[in-house]
Structures are given as structure tokens and as C-alpha cells.
Write an enzyme that holds these catalytic residues in place. Sequence first.
Site, mmCIF file in Angstrom:
data_model
loop_
_atom_site.group_PDB
_atom_site.id
_atom_site.type_symbol
_atom_site.label_atom_id
_atom_site.label_comp_id
_atom_site.label_asym_id
_atom_site.label_seq_id
_atom_site.Cartn_x
_atom_site.Cartn_y
_atom_site.Cartn_z
ATOM 1 N N ASP A 258 1.033 -1.159 -0.088
ATOM 2 C CA ASP A 258 0.073 -0.108 -0.014
ATOM 3 C C ASP A 258 0.914 1.280 0.051
ATOM 4 O O ASP A 258 1.547 1.493 0.968
ATOM 5 C CB ASP A 258 -0.827 -0.016 1.259
ATOM 6 C CG ASP A 258 -2.143 1.077 1.370
ATOM 7 O OD1 ASP A 258 -1.786 2.032 0.591
ATOM 8 O OD2 ASP A 258 -2.941 0.810 1.906
ATOM 9 N N HIS A 259 0.882 2.036 -1.152
ATOM 10 C CA HIS A 259 1.839 2.942 -1.188
ATOM 11 C C HIS A 259 1.550 4.501 -0.246
ATOM 12 O O HIS A 259 2.211 5.257 -0.222
ATOM 13 C CB HIS A 259 1.761 3.380 -2.679
ATOM 14 C CG HIS A 259 3.015 4.150 -3.357
ATOM 15 N ND1 HIS A 259 3.976 4.810 -2.637
ATOM 16 C CD2 HIS A 259 3.608 4.157 -4.475
ATOM 17 C CE1 HIS A 259 5.190 5.096 -3.068
ATOM 18 N NE2 HIS A 259 4.977 4.970 -4.331
ATOM 19 N N ARG A 260 0.228 4.250 0.275
ATOM 20 C CA ARG A 260 -0.064 5.303 1.363
ATOM 21 C C ARG A 260 0.825 4.962 2.445
ATOM 22 O O ARG A 260 1.061 6.070 3.246
ATOM 23 C CB ARG A 260 -1.508 5.279 1.691
ATOM 24 C CG ARG A 260 -2.542 5.463 0.595
ATOM 25 C CD ARG A 260 -4.044 5.181 1.074
ATOM 26 N NE ARG A 260 -3.964 3.830 1.388
ATOM 27 C CZ ARG A 260 -5.424 3.384 1.926
ATOM 28 N NH1 ARG A 260 -6.312 4.082 2.034
ATOM 29 N NH2 ARG A 260 -5.395 2.087 2.101
#
Length: 289
Positions: A258-260
Site C-alpha cells: 500500500d503506497h499510502r
Amino acid sequence: MGVIASPSVRKLAADRGVDIDALAKGLGRKTIAREDVLGQTSGGAPSSAAYWDVDHADWGPVTVEPLNRMAQVASDNLAAAQALIPAVTHHDSADMTRIEASRAALKAEGTRLTALAFHVAVLARCLRLFPRFNASLSADGKSLVLKDYVHIGIAVDTPQGLAVPVLRDADQMRLGQIGAAVHDLAGRARTRKLRPHEMGGASMTITNLGGIGGEAFTPIVNPPEVAILGITRTEIRPVWNGEAFIPTPMVPLDLSYDHRVINGADAARFMEDYRALIAQPDRLLVAQE
């Protein structure tokens, strides 16, 4: 010449009360597609379900096979994950020479261990080294929940669909215990004998296609986790050791995240440590046995 539209588009327009001639005139076109009709019936933005609202029998013989409950739940979860998580996949590979040698030595002593047991042990170690991978975003996305436990999800292919039983406190288990627990969980998942508390709450999931094949894939993050590790079949590759190419068993690794929460550099460092532990597993991984 009248409006050009396929029979299925005309049927969709009739079912949804759309005047296809008026629609074509309003759009200034002679050809009307499915998306044009859907745009008129949902405020300009078709719902996701609308794309599948097709009578496939218009085009030939079909058979309808209802999805079981497990497959329906998995479908909803995977669709939500793809829609909500900005995921990236880091592809890498690791040298399995020493792990394969350890497995052979243990087998000679009467202990059989799959490569997956080693992967679980190494992943558990890495999750302690990289706390952001052992975390979940809060529901509002404004805070990060860091977990002081290491539970590993094991994706299992069952006749009923995909199941993900969870191995609790994997970082506190010996290698042989991990192997036995994974075998037990997978077996009971396939026979639908898992208990409710054995599902959910994983720190991170492993999905292993090594027994089937493939060179790489892009596993979907299993929310509320922030990463998932995919493994495919180990193959012999020529690896340069500084003097010559050496035939080396290499396992492909696919880390989706998850790039968040996780940046590319975080993922690369995570995989470097993972690869190092696979290539030169700590003696404790075997010596405890």
C-alpha cells in the site's frame, strides 16, 4: 439510416427506459455503445455492477454456475482492495541454495520441511525489523496502527475458493513448529474445518504459487494489511559470482504494498533484508531444531 446499436445495447436501453434515438440525437452520433446508455441511467457515471449486467446468452449458449459464499466474500474483498489501495509491486528473487541444503539435511534426519516454512520464518523476522509493514491504517486514514505481534496469513487454494488461515505469533515459533502449523492450517482450510478465530488479524499474508509454476505475478494486498508477499516456483538460473556463472536455485518474490504507508525505498530495503536472510538464513532457523 437509423441509429447503429447492437441488440444487447438496444435491450439494455429498453430495460432502463432510455430512448436510444433521442440519446443518439443528443450526443450528435449515429452509433450508440453500452457506455452511452449506462451514462444516461446513473448520472453520467455507470455503477461498477452495470458493466456486468449483460445477457451473454444473446451471443451463444451459456451455463450459469452460482458462486459459493466463500467465493463471493473473496470477490468483494478483492474488488475493494483494488479500488481503495494504491498498490505497487516490487519484483525480486533470492538465492535458495542454503535453504535447499538445510532441507535436504533435515530430511536425511527424518524431518521434512517445505520451503514455505522457511519463508514464513524469514517474513516473521523481517516484520520485526520493519514495523511499518506490520501495521494497518485506521479507518479514516489519519493514523497508523503498529502491531506488537506477528501473525502470518497463508493463502490456501481450496475447492471452495481462496482461504487465508492465520499463523499466530510466528516470530516466537521454531521452524519445525511453523512447518507443522502451516500443514495443519492448510489441510483444515481445504476440508472447511477452520475455526473462526483462525481467520483474520494477520500482520501480512504470503501467497505461494511455487507448487504450480509461474515466474512473477502481482498479488493483491489483503486489507487491512498493508503488504502481501507472492512466491513462485524456484528455478535454476546462471548467477555471476565474480568469476563465473554458477547454476543457482533462485526463487521469484513479488511484494505488493500500500503506497499510502510504504514507499518504494522502504519496499526495496525490506526485500534486501528478506533476500539476505533467505540466502544466508540465521543459524537459529535450523539450529533450534
